[in-house]
Design a protein around this motif. Structure first.
Motif, short mmCIF file in Angstrom:
data_model
loop_
_atom_site.label_atom_id
_atom_site.label_comp_id
_atom_site.label_asym_id
_atom_site.label_seq_id
_atom_site.Cartn_x
_atom_site.Cartn_y
_atom_site.Cartn_z
N VAL A 49 9.18 -11.06 27.20
CA VAL A 49 9.15 -10.27 25.98
C VAL A 49 8.90 -8.79 26.25
N ASP A 50 9.80 -7.96 25.74
CA ASP A 50 9.57 -6.52 25.65
C ASP A 50 9.06 -6.27 24.24
N ALA A 51 7.88 -5.68 24.12
CA ALA A 51 7.26 -5.46 22.81
C ALA A 51 7.06 -3.96 22.61
N LEU A 52 7.69 -3.41 21.56
CA LEU A 52 7.66 -1.97 21.31
C LEU A 52 6.93 -1.65 20.02
N ASP A 53 6.22 -0.53 20.04
CA ASP A 53 5.61 0.00 18.83
C ASP A 53 5.45 1.50 19.01
N THR A 54 5.48 2.24 17.90
CA THR A 54 5.35 3.70 17.98
C THR A 54 3.89 4.14 18.01
N GLU A 61 -4.36 -1.67 22.17
CA GLU A 61 -5.07 -2.91 21.85
C GLU A 61 -4.26 -4.12 22.27
N ALA A 62 -2.94 -4.08 22.09
CA ALA A 62 -2.09 -5.20 22.52
C ALA A 62 -2.18 -5.38 24.03
N GLN A 63 -2.13 -4.28 24.77
CA GLN A 63 -2.22 -4.36 26.23
C GLN A 63 -3.56 -4.93 26.67
N ALA A 64 -4.62 -4.56 25.97
CA ALA A 64 -5.95 -5.08 26.30
C ALA A 64 -6.03 -6.59 26.09
N MET A 65 -5.26 -7.09 25.13
CA MET A 65 -5.28 -8.52 24.86
C MET A 65 -4.36 -9.30 25.80
N GLY A 66 -3.40 -8.63 26.42
CA GLY A 66 -2.51 -9.28 27.39
C GLY A 66 -1.65 -10.36 26.77
N GLY A 67 -1.54 -11.48 27.48
CA GLY A 67 -0.82 -12.62 26.94
C GLY A 67 0.62 -12.75 27.36
N GLY A 68 1.11 -11.88 28.24
CA GLY A 68 2.46 -12.05 28.77
C GLY A 68 3.47 -10.98 28.43
N PRO A 69 3.56 -10.47 27.18
CA PRO A 69 4.57 -9.47 26.86
C PRO A 69 4.38 -8.18 27.65
N ARG A 70 5.49 -7.44 27.81
CA ARG A 70 5.44 -6.09 28.39
C ARG A 70 5.41 -5.12 27.21
N TYR A 71 4.26 -4.53 26.97
CA TYR A 71 4.09 -3.63 25.84
C TYR A 71 4.45 -2.21 26.22
N ARG A 72 5.10 -1.52 25.28
CA ARG A 72 5.48 -0.13 25.54
C ARG A 72 5.49 0.65 24.25
N ARG A 73 4.92 1.85 24.31
CA ARG A 73 4.99 2.73 23.15
C ARG A 73 6.39 3.34 23.14
N ALA A 74 7.15 3.06 22.09
CA ALA A 74 8.53 3.55 22.00
C ALA A 74 9.02 3.44 20.57
N ASP A 75 9.93 4.33 20.24
CA ASP A 75 10.62 4.33 18.95
C ASP A 75 12.00 3.73 19.19
N VAL A 76 12.28 2.57 18.62
CA VAL A 76 13.53 1.87 18.90
C VAL A 76 14.74 2.68 18.47
N THR A 77 14.58 3.58 17.51
CA THR A 77 15.73 4.39 17.06
C THR A 77 16.10 5.45 18.09
N ALA A 78 15.20 5.73 19.04
CA ALA A 78 15.46 6.75 20.06
C ALA A 78 15.41 6.17 21.47
N THR A 79 15.43 4.86 21.59
CA THR A 79 15.34 4.18 22.88
C THR A 79 16.68 3.53 23.21
N ASP A 80 17.12 3.70 24.45
CA ASP A 80 18.35 3.02 24.87
C ASP A 80 18.06 1.53 25.04
N LEU A 81 18.82 0.72 24.36
CA LEU A 81 18.69 -0.73 24.49
C LEU A 81 19.86 -1.25 25.31
N PRO A 82 19.61 -2.14 26.26
CA PRO A 82 20.70 -2.68 27.05
C PRO A 82 21.62 -3.55 26.18
N GLU A 83 22.89 -3.32 26.28
CA GLU A 83 23.86 -4.06 25.46
C GLU A 83 23.94 -5.52 25.90
#
Length: 198
Positions: A49-54, A61-83
């Motif tokens: 899981v790639d997990a994004l939030d602005t 807080e999500a990173q501190a809780m862990g649990g497997g996802p790769r958390y990243r601060r990002a705006d999906v409207t300005a982030t390149d998503l792999p097709e």
């Protein structure tokens, strides 16, 4: 009170996950992940899981809780998503924070057979929303009492909230135009479920 309208629909969203396709190396993108509750549920189902939030605060807080996802601060409207990359893309109560047309970028990032799942908020009131008022009050009271009885800790940090500006009719119209074949279903508690399969 701690009742969370979005968490209430986690099980419904999990039932919408693709049933076919790869069993190994399945990839998910959770947009507007907040403190990562749903992203962790996806990881628990075996997704990478790639997990994004602005919001930097909720990502921390999500990173501190862990649990497997790769958390990243990002705006999906300005982030390149792999097709054609993700087997599932989820967007819980966050699409109304961005232009609705963002769904076309999300569709392009879906792998063949993948699913876009949007648990969204809409503006305005419908006759069905009248039923939601007492249901919402009862759910909030029940969760509050249960938390008090078990001595639950303070609620987690909450992500920023913005009021939606599209009505359910607007959403259905735009979904039909931008995501042919998609389905929009009104839910209780001022939410809708948009599903689209690649």
């Amino acid at each position: 009170m701690p009742f969370d309208h979005n968490d209430h629909y986690h099980r419904l969203l999990l039932r919408q996950l693709p049933k076919e396709g790869r069993k190994e190396g399945r990839r998910a993108l959770d947009i507007g992940c907040g403190t990562g509750r749903f992203a962790r549920r996806l990881a628990g189902r075996g997704y990478q899981v790639d997990a994004l939030d602005t919001s930097a605060e909720v990502i921390a807080e999500a990173q501190a809780m862990g649990g497997g996802p790769r958390y990243r601060r990002a705006d999906v409207t300005a982030t390149d998503l792999p097709e054609g990359h993700y087997d599932v893309i989820t967007c819980l109560a966050s699409l109304h924070h961005m232009p609705f047309a963002t769904v076309t970028r999300l569709r392009a990032a879906l792998a063949p057979g993948g699913a876009l799942l949007v648990l969204g908020c809409y503006a305005g009131r419908t006759p069905r929303d009248l039923v939601a008022v007492p249901a919402n009050a009862a759910a909030r009271a029940a969760v509050h009492v249960a938390d008090r009885l078990r001595g639950a800790p303070r609620p987690l940090l909450r992500a920023p909230v913005r009021r939606p500006d599209m009505t359910l009719t607007d959403i259905r119209t735009e979904a039909t135009r931008l995501l042919p074949g998609s389905r929009v279903r009104q839910l209780l508690l001022w939410r809708y479920l948009l599903t689209h399969n690649a």
